[in-house]
Design an enzyme around this catalytic site. Structure first.
Site, PDB file in Angstrom:
ATOM      1  N   GLU A 193     -16.111  29.535   5.177  1.00 13.63           N
ATOM      2  CA  GLU A 193     -16.163  29.450   3.709  1.00 13.63           C
ATOM      3  C   GLU A 193     -15.397  28.221   3.260  1.00 13.63           C
ATOM      4  O   GLU A 193     -14.305  27.938   3.750  1.00 13.63           O
ATOM      5  CB  GLU A 193     -15.502  30.663   3.019  1.00 13.63           C
ATOM      6  N   GLU A 211     -11.062  37.527   6.366  1.00  8.78           N
ATOM      7  CA  GLU A 211      -9.766  37.340   5.710  1.00  8.78           C
ATOM      8  C   GLU A 211      -8.921  38.612   5.669  1.00  8.78           C
ATOM      9  O   GLU A 211      -8.624  39.141   4.577  1.00  8.78           O
ATOM     10  CB  GLU A 211      -9.953  36.803   4.279  1.00  8.78           C
TER      11      GLU A 211
END
Ligand code: GBH
Length: 492
Positions: free
Chosen positions: A385, A171
């Site tokens: 995720e 991320e």
């Protein structure tokens, strides 16, 4: 008939990877053991008001000391894969020379996983930059990308023969924009378009590593994990909201997708950021010849993290924060993570919400995956995720029930299956998270684990979701929703 399909379990393709994910700083503790030096999160967590309750991760889940038991726990849940991250300040303390005891910890972890039949998936950067490198400018300093490559190759040399999947960055949107523009995350800087400079350097670090490993002709699958959003206008009939969604799309998704998968930044990004400067320069001044070729080095896999939907607005709304959650952020003042985005709001749209007030929008995941498949030359994707914070129900016997979390996970597995049915190449799913852990600016109060952690005793207790998810992992099939219309219908 349709009814028969709904009643049936959903089967996933052969070889589909079922796992759970964690991150080093969120679980390891042992922050001064075996030569580890501070990361930016050790520093930031001590800034007054930066983390709810003043929580720090000095102990966290004590995973550094409890690792063997935690791997046994994964095996008991039938997990096929484990996505962990490695701590740069353990492997190269202060960003300097390699530190063998730190490397050895990850070698022991990998060996133990392999003995248990669990596929290791390593993420090289999940936000714990050595503080010494931040002192030299952090991700706004181009040199950090080269230091990252040194660190990544150190670990690859040690573990590359045993770890089949490598993610460079987790991320980078969060590292860049929560870290250098909004200040929600470490290092807590609020410097406008510096966030794009940081994003470019994060991607440069990624590109340097993938390019080098490509030339070594490694058999490992190399990729990056992005948190992408389905940026929709809050009110599609309001021009200000349509414009807001357009800016969010570019400053969140395409900021990363275009250079990584098309080797260029979108023209619209230059337009949206025209005139913005940091230390007297535009972000484009930091993009040097050759950078985009490195960043565009082909990937073997793309990791997608997905948590919530977002409805963007360009107008003020009651109770809408700079992000969207109405849950009180820590007391330190924060800014919009979008450069030039102080007018952007994310009002809730009436979807169900999690404990963090994030909108539960599973079909957004299907649309996101289909869109990536249609618009980009995308490699095989993994959901690296997905999960949710909810309060657990702890029974008098110590059993832990989390029906909301299991509903959330099931709904998102159905969304992944719908993307598969539409022809999208998705190869695996990782629940976030294996353990309750240090939830960044929200500290320990928000629990994402499928396994509960008692932070007094360090006792781990699998929640209902862990047991159910383990059954899915063992069979690669998702049963019909319990008590739903499908399961109530008569067979045949
Ligand atoms: C991931 O990031 C991280 O990789 C992981 O470490 C973390 O523990 C996990 O998610 C749970 O947070 O305030 O309503 O506008 C999550 C990425 C992007 C999710 C911003 C929250 C803002 C929601 N985050 N988003 S809102």
């Amino acid at each position: 008939t349709t009814a028969a399909v709904q009643r049936d379990e959903l089967r996933f393709p052969p070889g589909f990877l079922w796992g759970a994910a964690t991150a080093s700083y969120q679980i390891e503790g042992a922050v001064a053991d075996d030569g580890r030096t501070p990361s930016i999160w050790d520093t930031f967590a001590r800034v007054p008001g930066a983390v709810v309750g003043g929580d720090v991760a000095d102990v966290a889940c004590d995973h550094y000391r409890r690792m063997p038991g935690d791997v046994d726990l994964m095996a008991s849940l039938n997990l096929g894969a484990y996505r962990f991250s490695t701590a740069w300040p353990r492997v190269r303390p202060d960003g300097g020379a390699p530190n063998q005891p730190g490397i050895d910890f990850y070698a022991r972890l990998v060996d133990r996983l392999l003995e248990a039949g669990i596929t290791p998936w390593a993420t090289l950067y999940h936000w714990d930059l050595p503080q010494a490198l931040e002192d030299a400018g952090g991700w706004t300093n181009r040199d950090t990308a080269y230091r990252f490559a040194d660190y990544a190759l150190t670990l690859y040399d040690a573990l590359g023969d045993r770890v089949p999947y490598w993610t460079t960055m987790n991320e980078p949107w969060c590292s860049a924009f929560l870290g250098y523009t909004g200040g929600q995350h470490a290092p807590g800087r609020q410097e406008g378009v510096a966030g794009i400079v940081a994003a470019h350097h994060l991607m440069l670090g990624h590109g340097l590593v993938v390019d080098e490993l490509r030339r070594r002709d490694t058999g490992a699958d190399l990729g990056i994990t992005l948190n992408l959003t389905v940026a929709e206008p809050f009110d599609p009939s309001e021009p200000a909201d349509v414009d807001a969604a357009h800016r969010v799309e570019h400053l969140w998704n395409r900021m990363f997708l275009d250079p990584l998968l098309r080797g260029q930044y979108a023209d619209e990004l230059h337009t949206i950021t025209a005139g913005m400067t940091w230390q007297g320069k535009s972000w484009e001044d930091h993009v040097l010849d050759g950078d985009l070729a490195l960043i565009g080095t082909p990937l073997d896999v793309l990791g997608v993290n997905y948590y919530h939907g977002d409805g963007a607005s360009g107008r003020p709304h009651d109770a809408a924060k700079l992000l969207g959650s109405r849950i009180e952020h820590p007391t330190r003042p924060i800014r919009s993570p979008f450069p030039g985005g102080e007018d952007l709001t994310f009002p809730r749209r009436g979807f169900p919400v999690t404990g963090l007030d994030w909108e539960v929008q599973p079909e957004g995941l299907t649309r996101l995956l289909v869109r990536l498949h249609e618009e980009y030359d995308v490699p095989p994707m993994f959901i690296t995720e997905n999960g949710a914070a909810y309060d657990d129900v702890v029974g008098p016997d110590g059993s832990v029930h989390d029906p909301d979390r299991w509903d959330y996970i099931q709904a998102h597995l159905r969304a992944v299956h719908a993307a598969l049915a539409a022809g999208v190449d998705v190869r695996g799913y990782f629940a976030w998270s294996l353990l309750d852990n240090f939830e960044w600016a929200y500290g320990y109060g928000q629990r994402f684990g499928i396994v509960r952690v008692d932070y007094e005793t360090q006792l781990r207790t699998p929640k209902t979701s862990a047991v159910r998810y383990g059954q899915v992992a063992a069979t690669s099939a998702l049963p019909p929703p319990e008590g739903g219309a499908g399961s109530a219908a008569p067979a045949g």
